[in-house]
Scaffold this motif. Structure first.
Motif, PDB file in Angstrom:
ATOM      1  N   LEU A 134       0.812  -1.217   0.000  1.00 48.10           N
ATOM      2  CA  LEU A 134       0.000   0.000   0.000  1.00 48.10           C
ATOM      3  C   LEU A 134       0.850   1.274   0.000  1.00 48.10           C
ATOM      4  N   PRO A 135       1.863   1.396   0.879  1.00 48.35           N
ATOM      5  CA  PRO A 135       2.695   2.606   0.804  1.00 48.35           C
ATOM      6  C   PRO A 135       3.372   2.788  -0.547  1.00 48.35           C
ATOM      7  N   LEU A 136       3.839   1.692  -1.156  1.00 44.29           N
ATOM      8  CA  LEU A 136       4.528   1.820  -2.437  1.00 44.29           C
ATOM      9  C   LEU A 136       3.566   2.190  -3.565  1.00 44.29           C
ATOM     10  N   VAL A 137       2.340   1.686  -3.513  1.00 40.11           N
ATOM     11  CA  VAL A 137       1.338   2.093  -4.497  1.00 40.11           C
ATOM     12  C   VAL A 137       1.063   3.595  -4.376  1.00 40.11           C
ATOM     13  N   LEU A 138       0.991   4.084  -3.136  1.00 40.37           N
ATOM     14  CA  LEU A 138       0.752   5.514  -2.925  1.00 40.37           C
ATOM     15  C   LEU A 138       1.963   6.344  -3.365  1.00 40.37           C
ATOM     16  N   VAL A 139       3.182   5.809  -3.185  1.00 36.01           N
ATOM     17  CA  VAL A 139       4.372   6.481  -3.707  1.00 36.01           C
ATOM     18  C   VAL A 139       4.273   6.622  -5.223  1.00 36.01           C
ATOM     19  N   LEU A 140       3.923   5.526  -5.904  1.00 33.61           N
ATOM     20  CA  LEU A 140       3.802   5.567  -7.362  1.00 33.61           C
ATOM     21  C   LEU A 140       2.711   6.536  -7.804  1.00 33.61           C
ATOM     22  N   ALA A 141       1.596   6.548  -7.062  1.00 32.09           N
ATOM     23  CA  ALA A 141       0.521   7.484  -7.393  1.00 32.09           C
ATOM     24  C   ALA A 141       1.009   8.926  -7.277  1.00 32.09           C
ATOM     25  N   GLY A 142       1.764   9.202  -6.217  1.00 32.76           N
ATOM     26  CA  GLY A 142       2.305  10.549  -6.044  1.00 32.76           C
ATOM     27  C   GLY A 142       3.270  10.923  -7.146  1.00 32.76           C
ATOM     28  N   LEU A 143       4.134   9.979  -7.542  1.00 33.06           N
ATOM     29  CA  LEU A 143       5.086  10.258  -8.616  1.00 33.06           C
ATOM     30  C   LEU A 143       4.372  10.496  -9.945  1.00 33.06           C
ATOM     31  N   ILE A 144       3.283   9.754 -10.170  1.00 31.91           N
ATOM     32  CA  ILE A 144       2.504   9.962 -11.401  1.00 31.91           C
ATOM     33  C   ILE A 144       1.872  11.353 -11.403  1.00 31.91           C
ATOM     34  N   PHE A 145       1.246  11.728 -10.282  1.00 27.49           N
ATOM     35  CA  PHE A 145       0.654  13.057 -10.174  1.00 27.49           C
ATOM     36  C   PHE A 145       1.717  14.127 -10.404  1.00 27.49           C
ATOM     37  N   ARG A 146       2.879  13.950  -9.745  1.00 30.92           N
ATOM     38  CA  ARG A 146       3.959  14.927  -9.867  1.00 30.92           C
ATOM     39  C   ARG A 146       4.420  15.032 -11.315  1.00 30.92           C
ATOM     40  N   GLY A 147       4.619  13.884 -11.983  1.00 27.18           N
ATOM     41  CA  GLY A 147       5.112  13.889 -13.353  1.00 27.18           C
ATOM     42  C   GLY A 147       4.132  14.498 -14.334  1.00 27.18           C
ATOM     43  N   VAL A 148       2.863  14.125 -14.213  1.00 28.58           N
ATOM     44  CA  VAL A 148       1.839  14.670 -15.101  1.00 28.58           C
ATOM     45  C   VAL A 148       1.687  16.173 -14.889  1.00 28.58           C
ATOM     46  N   ALA A 149       1.664  16.585 -13.617  1.00 28.74           N
ATOM     47  CA  ALA A 149       1.527  18.009 -13.319  1.00 28.74           C
ATOM     48  C   ALA A 149       2.720  18.793 -13.852  1.00 28.74           C
ATOM     49  N   PHE A 150       3.899  18.202 -13.757  1.00 30.60           N
ATOM     50  CA  PHE A 150       5.106  18.863 -14.243  1.00 30.60           C
ATOM     51  C   PHE A 150       4.988  19.186 -15.731  1.00 30.60           C
ATOM     52  N   GLU A 151       4.524  18.215 -16.496  1.00 35.89           N
ATOM     53  CA  GLU A 151       4.435  18.410 -17.939  1.00 35.89           C
ATOM     54  C   GLU A 151       3.274  19.320 -18.337  1.00 35.89           C
ATOM     55  N   PHE A 152       2.105  19.124 -17.721  1.00 37.35           N
ATOM     56  CA  PHE A 152       0.913  19.858 -18.142  1.00 37.35           C
ATOM     57  C   PHE A 152       0.874  21.279 -17.603  1.00 37.35           C
ATOM     58  N   ARG A 153       1.600  21.553 -16.524  1.00 37.64           N
ATOM     59  CA  ARG A 153       1.582  22.894 -15.960  1.00 37.64           C
ATOM     60  C   ARG A 153       2.059  23.927 -16.974  1.00 37.64           C
ATOM     61  N   PHE A 154       3.090  23.575 -17.741  1.00 39.38           N
ATOM     62  CA  PHE A 154       3.644  24.530 -18.702  1.00 39.38           C
ATOM     63  C   PHE A 154       2.745  24.699 -19.929  1.00 39.38           C
ATOM     64  N   LYS A 155       1.798  23.776 -20.117  1.00 39.07           N
ATOM     65  CA  LYS A 155       0.909  23.847 -21.275  1.00 39.07           C
ATOM     66  C   LYS A 155      -0.456  24.441 -20.922  1.00 39.07           C
ATOM     67  N   ALA A 156      -0.731  24.555 -19.617  1.00 39.48           N
ATOM     68  CA  ALA A 156      -2.043  25.042 -19.178  1.00 39.48           C
ATOM     69  C   ALA A 156      -2.128  26.559 -19.308  1.00 39.48           C
ATOM     70  N   SER A 157      -3.351  27.028 -19.427  1.00 42.12           N
ATOM     71  CA  SER A 157      -3.566  28.473 -19.445  1.00 42.12           C
ATOM     72  C   SER A 157      -3.308  29.048 -18.058  1.00 42.12           C
ATOM     73  N   ALA A 158      -3.105  30.354 -18.002  1.00 45.79           N
ATOM     74  CA  ALA A 158      -2.818  31.004 -16.724  1.00 45.79           C
ATOM     75  C   ALA A 158      -3.949  30.792 -15.724  1.00 45.79           C
ATOM     76  N   GLN A 159      -5.200  30.718 -16.234  1.00 46.15           N
ATOM     77  CA  GLN A 159      -6.353  30.551 -15.347  1.00 46.15           C
ATOM     78  C   GLN A 159      -6.426  29.151 -14.741  1.00 46.15           C
ATOM     79  N   LYS A 160      -5.895  28.157 -15.445  1.00 52.44           N
ATOM     80  CA  LYS A 160      -6.005  26.773 -14.980  1.00 52.44           C
ATOM     81  C   LYS A 160      -4.694  26.215 -14.417  1.00 52.44           C
ATOM     82  N   ARG A 161      -3.653  27.004 -14.466  1.00 49.11           N
ATOM     83  CA  ARG A 161      -2.349  26.500 -14.023  1.00 49.11           C
ATOM     84  C   ARG A 161      -2.357  26.146 -12.536  1.00 49.11           C
ATOM     85  N   HIS A 162      -3.176  26.851 -11.756  1.00 50.92           N
ATOM     86  CA  HIS A 162      -3.165  26.596 -10.310  1.00 50.92           C
ATOM     87  C   HIS A 162      -3.594  25.168  -9.989  1.00 50.92           C
ATOM     88  N   TRP A 163      -4.410  24.531 -10.856  1.00 54.43           N
ATOM     89  CA  TRP A 163      -4.802  23.141 -10.616  1.00 54.43           C
ATOM     90  C   TRP A 163      -3.590  22.221 -10.744  1.00 54.43           C
TER      91      TRP A 163
END
Length: 338
Positions: free
Chosen positions: A88-117
């Motif tokens: 369970l802890p390792l699954v949650l680690v992977l989930a966090g890394l996925i969120f972090r990685g996706v957010a890293f890439e999409f943050r630079f592509k998002a509009s200024a209004q939606k970047r905060h998400w």
């Protein structure tokens, strides 16, 4: 297993320990940026923070893949027991890394209004991954019950005070790695803020390390013996003195406004903590009862995998050092690597 006087299990133990140590340091400051994100509200400064690791962050995670693959190939019993105990802890680690990685890439592509998400996803993923990495380490130190070479505990053994405290401790560790990394890579007000945050973080981390050491010795007599029995106390005292010296170097270099020395001293402090962990569990790979040799795969398998590792590890090291060399120097507002 040993071949003509060469103990392959020890070699593989060192390789795995090295890979995981590299991951803790290199992905540690990546995750530390997400932990520090709530302290910085300016969008341009957040962009600078992310751009300091944009060219290298995904490569940093290579080390945990190496460590996990090496554990599976060289010590399959340890891999199966540890994975089941920490599922369970390792699954949650992977989930966090996925969120972090996706957010890293999409943050630079998002509009200024939606970047905060995406900022929130980056923060949440970083904290989630870091906290449960610490929980996994704390559970591992606490010991994994094994009967007849099978995990004999509960899926919720990690839900205990000591592992949860270790999770908080790792959040502090990665935050300090992140703040001192930014001293190297940024300038102006952002650098000044990181210098301001690094001072209390260093003291808090030293306190947390002291608490974890004392707590560990109280709940595990065997570990206390490894630290203090006979002449072992001299080794433990040397590590403690070096850790205090590292904290003092952090504080002195921060006062003198050095850019690189605070990060180097934090890495040294993390290494000393890692060395203390290795001493605490040696020669077990699944504490408290399964040794390196009991968990080892056949010597032929270890040797075959080692031949491949001797080619792969230098390539990873060269790629890592070259990428950091290419993208050395300060990152300024307006610089972009996406």
């Amino acid at each position: 297993m040993a071949i003509q006087g060469i103990d392959l299990s020890i070699i593989w133990g060192v390789i795995i320990a090295f890979g995981l140590m590299m991951y803790v340091i290199m992905d540690g400051f990546d995750l530390g940026l997400g932990i520090l994100f709530p302290l910085i509200s300016d969008t341009s400064e957040r962009d600078v923070m992310m751009n300091t690791v944009a060219p290298v962050w995904d490569g940093n995670e290579t080390w945990v893949v190496l460590g996990a693959a090496a554990l599976y190939g060289a010590f399959p019993l340890a891999y199966s027991v540890i994975l089941e105990a920490l599922y369970l802890p390792l699954v949650l680690v992977l989930a966090g890394l996925i969120f972090r990685g996706v957010a890293f890439e999409f943050r630079f592509k998002a509009s200024a209004q939606k970047r905060h998400w995406w900022d929130k996803a980056f923060i949440g993923g970083s904290i989630l991954a870091t906290f449960f990495q610490g929980v996994a380490i704390g559970t591992y130190i606490s010991g994994i019950p094994v009967v007849d070479r099978q995990f004999a505990g509960s899926a919720l053994d990690w839900l205990a005070p000591f592992p949860l405290f270790c999770g908080l401790g790792l959040i502090l560790t990665y935050a300090l790695l992140g703040s001192t990394w930014l001293l190297i890579k940024t300038e102006g007000m952002l650098e000044s803020r990181m210098r301001h945050y690094s001072r209390p973080l260093a003291y808090l981390l030293a306190l947390v390390i002291a608490i974890i050491c004392g707590w560990t010795a109280l709940i595990h007599d065997d570990i206390a013996q490894r630290w203090l029995a006979g002449s072992h106390w001299l080794r433990s005292a040397a590590i403690a003195v070096l850790a205090v010296a590292a904290v003092l170097v952090i504080q002195k270099s921060l006062r003198k406004r050095h850019s690189h020395w605070p990060f180097i001293a934090v890495v040294a402090l993390v290494f000393l903590g890692y060395l203390g962990l290795a001493i605490s569990i040696w020669p077990n790979i699944v504490p408290p009862a399964i040794s390196l040799w009991q968990a080892a795969s056949p010597a032929s398998s270890q040797l075959f995998a080692l031949i491949g590792a001797l080619f792969i590890i230098p390539v990873i090291l060269v790629y890592t050092f070259w990428s950091y060399h290419v993208f050395r120097g300060k990152v300024k507002v307006g610089d972009a690597y996406h």
